[in-house]
Motif scaffolding. Structure first.
Motif, PDB file in Angstrom:
ATOM      1  N   SER A   1      -6.245 -23.873  93.871  1.00 41.26           N
ATOM      2  CA  SER A   1      -5.500 -22.631  93.635  1.00 41.26           C
ATOM      3  C   SER A   1      -6.063 -21.829  92.467  1.00 41.26           C
TER       4      SER A   1
ATOM      5  N   VAL B   1      -2.770 -20.427  87.142  1.00 38.86           N
ATOM      6  CA  VAL B   1      -1.786 -20.668  88.193  1.00 38.86           C
ATOM      7  C   VAL B   1      -0.590 -21.370  87.575  1.00 38.86           C
TER       8      VAL B   1
ATOM      9  N   ASP C   1       3.201 -21.362  92.318  1.00 34.22           N
ATOM     10  CA  ASP C   1       2.000 -20.673  92.827  1.00 34.22           C
ATOM     11  C   ASP C   1       1.917 -19.231  92.342  1.00 34.22           C
TER      12      ASP C   1
END
Length: 491
Positions: free
Chosen positions: A164, A236, A240
């Motif tokens: 991510s 991050v 999220d």
């Protein structure tokens, strides 16, 4: 390139070639089966990534071709044999080329006696509000990665970055394994361990100096690297929530702004970073006292240090002026500003600078705000060293980003930067001087590397020993006469 990636490419290429030869046509199918097994091993144990997509596509194509009954391949589809073979070969060779251009680089092994553990923690400072957040009143939130001395464990190796936290081009780093074990138990022998706070560069990231943070942890330091939210390249947060760098590059462009305007922007951001450092150190101090914390009794926050690259180095030195727990600070190739003159005499500082053979010409061409910032920085650093003492270390044939993991990213660095010392060499030098500095200033050691009059083990290094209220004593071999410090703040 990793072992099974190379094996897969070689086997698939061999299977494709065997299919076209008259002598070994029977080898193609068993080689394809072997390639399938290697591919499964690669995906499960190494983790695949976009550079491997061509060879995996080639494998699928070859398997599909060989699943066609032999009678049909030699009759109805005979004309397709050569195009399929060429396509598989091209895809294999393309993968090899992509892995050369954007390789799965390997971090150098830590040199200390401790295995290294790492964990990522989320921290929220409710005492401060985030002025860059969309929602007013949002508290300051941080992601911090901690590298630490660990007991041996079979925990999985940590990825260089979480998926991510990457973009498509850098997604391969989510399966690029480091030398650190995820959530490994904190070492039970030795300690309590001194704490070091690491700050990334302007627009950098907490993992940018993993070659260094892992090594320090292996020598018995707990290194907390802070993603400074809204300046780090990509953060991050839980849920999220992705915060990309909005630090404002134009606001510090010396071609667009005066030196005083740029310094004002830096000082505002510097105050935020210093507050982040204090908050992280306070949190670790509380964790050390918490019986339920894995850090209980294992941290020595009274023997703390700070270091950073570029703007992060300025934040490290600035912390000395406001927190007496910081016993020393180290700035890697950055301008230094803020209240550098307010550090105490018992808070030594080290300044590491990269020097290139062409830097003299670059420096002479600096005009306007950049030239003024250069001059101000040199005067402030020298005045601080003259008053309080410390070290100035210059490394020849080295540039700004060589103080990070960046030189590992591409093997073509030798072509694009001729004359630069190798990544392994610069990382060995940086590791040695950073470790020696903190061993001396925090642990009270007497490393020979920092002794006046002792020749350096590294021919590329010139070190200046500054005693309080005195001129520097230089040791080691000086760089070429045309070389001058290459100090840049903008990354």
């Amino acid at each position: 390139m990793r072992l099974f990636e190379v094996i897969l490419i070689v086997i698939l290429l061999a299977a494709a070639i065997a299919q076209m030869t008259k002598s070994f046509p029977g080898w193609s199918r068993p080689l394809t089966v072997l390639a399938v097994l290697v591919a499964f091993w690669h995906v499960i144990h190494e983790g695949t990534h976009w550079q491997m997509f061509p060879v995996l596509a080639g494998l699928i194509l070859l398997v599909a071709w060989q699943l066609i009954p032999a009678s049909r391949r030699t009759s109805r589809y005979a004309a397709m044999r050569k195009p399929v073979t060429v396509a598989v070969a091209v895809l294999s060779i393309a993968t090899f080329g992509m892995l050369l251009i954007v390789p799965m680089f390997s971090l150098p092994k830590p040199t200390g006696n401790y295995p290294v553990g790492t964990r990522i923690v989320y921290l929220k400072d409710s005492s401060r509000t985030e002025d860059k957040a969309e929602k007013p009143g949002t508290p300051r939130e941080l992601m911090v990665q901690i590298w630490y001395p660990a007991d041996p464990s079979n925990n999985h190796l940590a990825a260089y970055e979480r998926l991510s936290e990457t973009i498509p081009a850098t997604s391969y780093r989510s399966v690029l394994w480091t030398n650190s074990r995820e959530e490994a138990p904190v070492a039970t022998q030795g300690g309590p361990f001194p704490v070091l706070l690491f700050n990334h560069a302007w627009g950098g990231r907490r993992t940018q100096d993993t070659f260094l943070t892992e090594d320090l942890a292996s020598h018995g330091y707990v290194v907390a690297s802070i993603d400074h939210t809204y300046n780090a390249s990509r953060v991050v947060l839980p849920g999220d929530r992705v915060i990309d760098d909005i630090g404002g590059g134009d606001a510090i462009d010396p071609d667009l702004h005066s030196a005083s305007e740029i310094t004002a922007v830096w000082n505002r951001e510097l105050s935020t970073w210093v507050a982040d450092e204090i908050f992280v150190l306070n949190t670790l101090q509380s964790d050390d006292l918490d019986e339920k914390s894995p850090w209980h009794g294992r941290l020595d926050t009274r023997r703390a240090g700070a270091l950073g690259h570029s703007f992060g180095g300025a934040a490290a030195v600035q912390l000395c002026s406001v927190d007496p727990r910081i016993q020393s600070a180290l700035n890697m190739d950055g301008w230094t500003f803020g209240d550098i003159r307010l550090r105490a005499a018992n808070q030594p500082a080290m300044f590491l600078y990269g020097i290139t053979s062409s830097a003299g010409q670059q420096d002479s061409n600096a005009v306007g705000a950049e030239a003024e910032l250069d001059t101000t920085d040199r005067n402030e650093v020298d005045a601080s060293l003259r008053q309080f003492g410390g070290y100035k270390v210059s490394i020849s044939n080295t540039s700004h980003m060589d103080f990070t993991d960046h030189p590992l990213v591409s093997p073509w660095r030798g072509w694009t930067r001729p004359g630069h010392i190798s990544p392994a060499r610069i990382q060995t030098i940086v590791r040695a001087y950073v470790l020696a500095f903190f061993d001396q200033t925090i642990r009270g050691a007497n490393p020979s590397l920092l002794q006046p009059g002792t020749p350096s083990s590294f021919r590329e290094v010139q070190i200046e020993h500054w005693n309080p209220e005195s001129k520097p004593e230089s040791t080691s071999i000086a760089p070429t006469k045309s070389a001058t410090p290459s100090i840049h703040q903008i990354d």
